[in-house]
Design a protein around this motif. Structure first.
Motif, mmCIF file in Angstrom:
data_model
loop_
_atom_site.group_PDB
_atom_site.id
_atom_site.type_symbol
_atom_site.label_atom_id
_atom_site.label_comp_id
_atom_site.label_asym_id
_atom_site.label_seq_id
_atom_site.Cartn_x
_atom_site.Cartn_y
_atom_site.Cartn_z
ATOM 1 N N MET A 175 12.575 -28.698 -31.091
ATOM 2 C CA MET A 175 13.267 -29.666 -30.252
ATOM 3 C C MET A 175 14.609 -29.049 -29.862
ATOM 4 N N ARG A 176 14.863 -29.008 -28.547
ATOM 5 C CA ARG A 176 16.098 -28.311 -28.137
ATOM 6 C C ARG A 176 17.354 -28.986 -28.671
ATOM 7 N N GLY A 177 17.254 -30.296 -28.990
ATOM 8 C CA GLY A 177 18.427 -31.004 -29.512
ATOM 9 C C GLY A 177 18.680 -30.752 -30.992
ATOM 10 N N SER A 178 17.754 -30.100 -31.683
ATOM 11 C CA SER A 178 17.921 -29.864 -33.123
ATOM 12 C C SER A 178 19.180 -29.041 -33.376
ATOM 13 N N ARG A 179 20.019 -29.549 -34.292
ATOM 14 C CA ARG A 179 21.261 -28.822 -34.603
ATOM 15 C C ARG A 179 20.955 -27.463 -35.206
ATOM 16 N N ALA A 180 19.984 -27.433 -36.127
ATOM 17 C CA ALA A 180 19.646 -26.163 -36.780
ATOM 18 C C ALA A 180 19.089 -25.172 -35.757
ATOM 19 N N TYR A 181 18.277 -25.670 -34.842
ATOM 20 C CA TYR A 181 17.706 -24.771 -33.837
ATOM 21 C C TYR A 181 18.799 -24.238 -32.916
ATOM 22 N N ARG A 182 19.694 -25.121 -32.493
ATOM 23 C CA ARG A 182 20.772 -24.675 -31.611
ATOM 24 C C ARG A 182 21.627 -23.615 -32.297
ATOM 25 N N ALA A 183 21.881 -23.833 -33.607
ATOM 26 C CA ALA A 183 22.742 -22.897 -34.344
ATOM 27 C C ALA A 183 22.079 -21.535 -34.510
ATOM 28 N N SER A 184 20.744 -21.500 -34.433
ATOM 29 C CA SER A 184 20.059 -20.227 -34.652
ATOM 30 C C SER A 184 19.396 -19.699 -33.379
ATOM 31 N N ALA A 185 19.634 -20.377 -32.246
ATOM 32 C CA ALA A 185 18.943 -19.988 -31.013
ATOM 33 C C ALA A 185 19.313 -18.579 -30.549
ATOM 34 N N GLY A 186 20.490 -18.100 -30.930
ATOM 35 C CA GLY A 186 20.905 -16.765 -30.497
ATOM 36 C C GLY A 186 20.467 -15.661 -31.447
ATOM 37 N N CYS A 187 19.738 -16.000 -32.505
ATOM 38 C CA CYS A 187 19.368 -14.991 -33.517
ATOM 39 C C CYS A 187 18.166 -14.187 -33.058
ATOM 40 N N ASP A 188 18.141 -12.925 -33.419
ATOM 41 C CA ASP A 188 17.007 -12.106 -32.981
ATOM 42 C C ASP A 188 15.894 -12.052 -34.023
ATOM 43 N N SER A 194 13.913 -33.526 -48.539
ATOM 44 C CA SER A 194 15.359 -33.339 -48.670
ATOM 45 C C SER A 194 15.864 -32.351 -47.610
ATOM 46 N N PHE A 195 15.081 -31.313 -47.327
ATOM 47 C CA PHE A 195 15.485 -30.320 -46.315
ATOM 48 C C PHE A 195 15.586 -30.977 -44.937
ATOM 49 N N ALA A 196 14.574 -31.802 -44.612
ATOM 50 C CA ALA A 196 14.524 -32.399 -43.275
ATOM 51 C C ALA A 196 15.643 -33.420 -43.064
ATOM 52 N N SER A 197 16.054 -34.092 -44.140
ATOM 53 C CA SER A 197 17.052 -35.157 -43.961
ATOM 54 C C SER A 197 18.471 -34.697 -44.274
ATOM 55 N N ALA A 198 18.622 -33.520 -44.908
ATOM 56 C CA ALA A 198 19.955 -33.069 -45.328
ATOM 57 C C ALA A 198 20.808 -32.673 -44.136
ATOM 58 N N ASP A 199 22.102 -32.713 -44.356
ATOM 59 C CA ASP A 199 23.056 -32.163 -43.407
ATOM 60 C C ASP A 199 22.675 -30.689 -43.196
ATOM 61 N N PRO A 200 22.652 -30.201 -41.943
ATOM 62 C CA PRO A 200 22.237 -28.811 -41.708
ATOM 63 C C PRO A 200 22.993 -27.779 -42.558
ATOM 64 N N GLU A 201 24.231 -28.087 -42.938
ATOM 65 C CA GLU A 201 25.027 -27.143 -43.745
ATOM 66 C C GLU A 201 24.538 -27.075 -45.196
ATOM 67 N N ARG A 202 23.759 -28.095 -45.638
ATOM 68 C CA ARG A 202 23.434 -28.184 -47.064
ATOM 69 C C ARG A 202 21.948 -28.043 -47.350
ATOM 70 N N ARG A 203 21.177 -27.630 -46.352
ATOM 71 C CA ARG A 203 19.716 -27.643 -46.491
ATOM 72 C C ARG A 203 19.176 -26.677 -47.534
ATOM 73 N N PHE A 204 19.889 -25.583 -47.772
ATOM 74 C CA PHE A 204 19.344 -24.567 -48.682
ATOM 75 C C PHE A 204 19.797 -24.783 -50.129
ATOM 76 N N GLU A 205 20.391 -25.964 -50.399
ATOM 77 C CA GLU A 205 20.841 -26.232 -51.776
ATOM 78 C C GLU A 205 19.672 -26.629 -52.674
#
Ligand code: FMN
Length: 170
Positions: free
Chosen positions: A60-73, A90-101
């Motif tokens: 989804m283009r509006g996804s914060r995580a996707y937008r943050a990684s859209a420039g990655c190769d 927990s991953f899907a609902s967490a704040d994007p900054e805290r997903r890997f905890e």
């Protein structure tokens, strides 16, 4: 345009009808241009071509995580097992900054987190992005892939989590 559908109740009908189609569940992870890991849960991971080796997912283009990684190769795919339901929620609902905890994540040589106990993993170079409505279709060229420690893959069906029955995977 909603050809063939009434506008009212369209979204509910869309979800109800297409929710009948079961999917696997995976986490797409990347190292953002901000130097932080980003990831999103997807049900749209798929193999595309073996020669050359290509896989895809839709974001989804509006996804914060996707937008943050859209420039990655580069990105990684970690396919979830039935034991990962809590991690997935927990991953899907967490704040994007805290997903890997939550979960056992290990950084690869590119600094991209991969789930240690994934059913399977794929490491990709981002080949192409195709705009498709409110989503992007992301094509990845597979650089490496492997099976995880096993376990039964997770399924998502009718908005609920389940798993492949043993007789199918045996
Ligand atoms: C089982 C499941 C499957 C999902 N599949 C997708 C998907 O294929 N593509 C997508 O963009 N979002 C998918 N989502 C939603 C994303 O994980 C995410 O919540 C959404 O894109 C919002 O992103 P954000 O939280 O980074 O802003 C799925 C969520 C769940 C729980």
């Amino acid at each position: 345009m909603r050809t063939g559908f009434e506008a009212r109740g369209f979204e509910a009908r869309w979800r109800a009808v297409l929710g009948e189609y079961p999917t696997g569940v995976a986490i797409i992870s990347a190292l953002g241009t901000d130097g932080r890991p980003h990831g999103l849960v997807v049900g749209t991971f798929s193999s595309v071509s073996m020669n050359p080796p290509l896989v895809s997912f839709m974001a989804m283009r509006g996804s914060r995580a996707y937008r943050a990684s859209a420039g990655c190769d580069r990105f990684r795919v970690s396919v979830l097992g039935s034991r990962h339901e809590q991690l997935c929620r927990s991953f899907a609902s967490a704040d994007p900054e805290r997903r890997f905890e939550v979960g056992r994540w290990r950084l690869d040589a590119d600094g991209i987190p991969g789930l240690e106990d994934a059913v399977l993993w794929v490491r990709c170079r981002r080949l192409r992005t195709i705009a498709a409505g409110d989503h992007d279709i992301v094509l990845g060229e597979v650089e490496d892939l492997g099976s995880g420690p096993g376990g039964t893959p997770m399924l998502f069906h009718r908005g609920r989590y389940g798993s492949v029955v043993a007789s199918v995977v045996a």
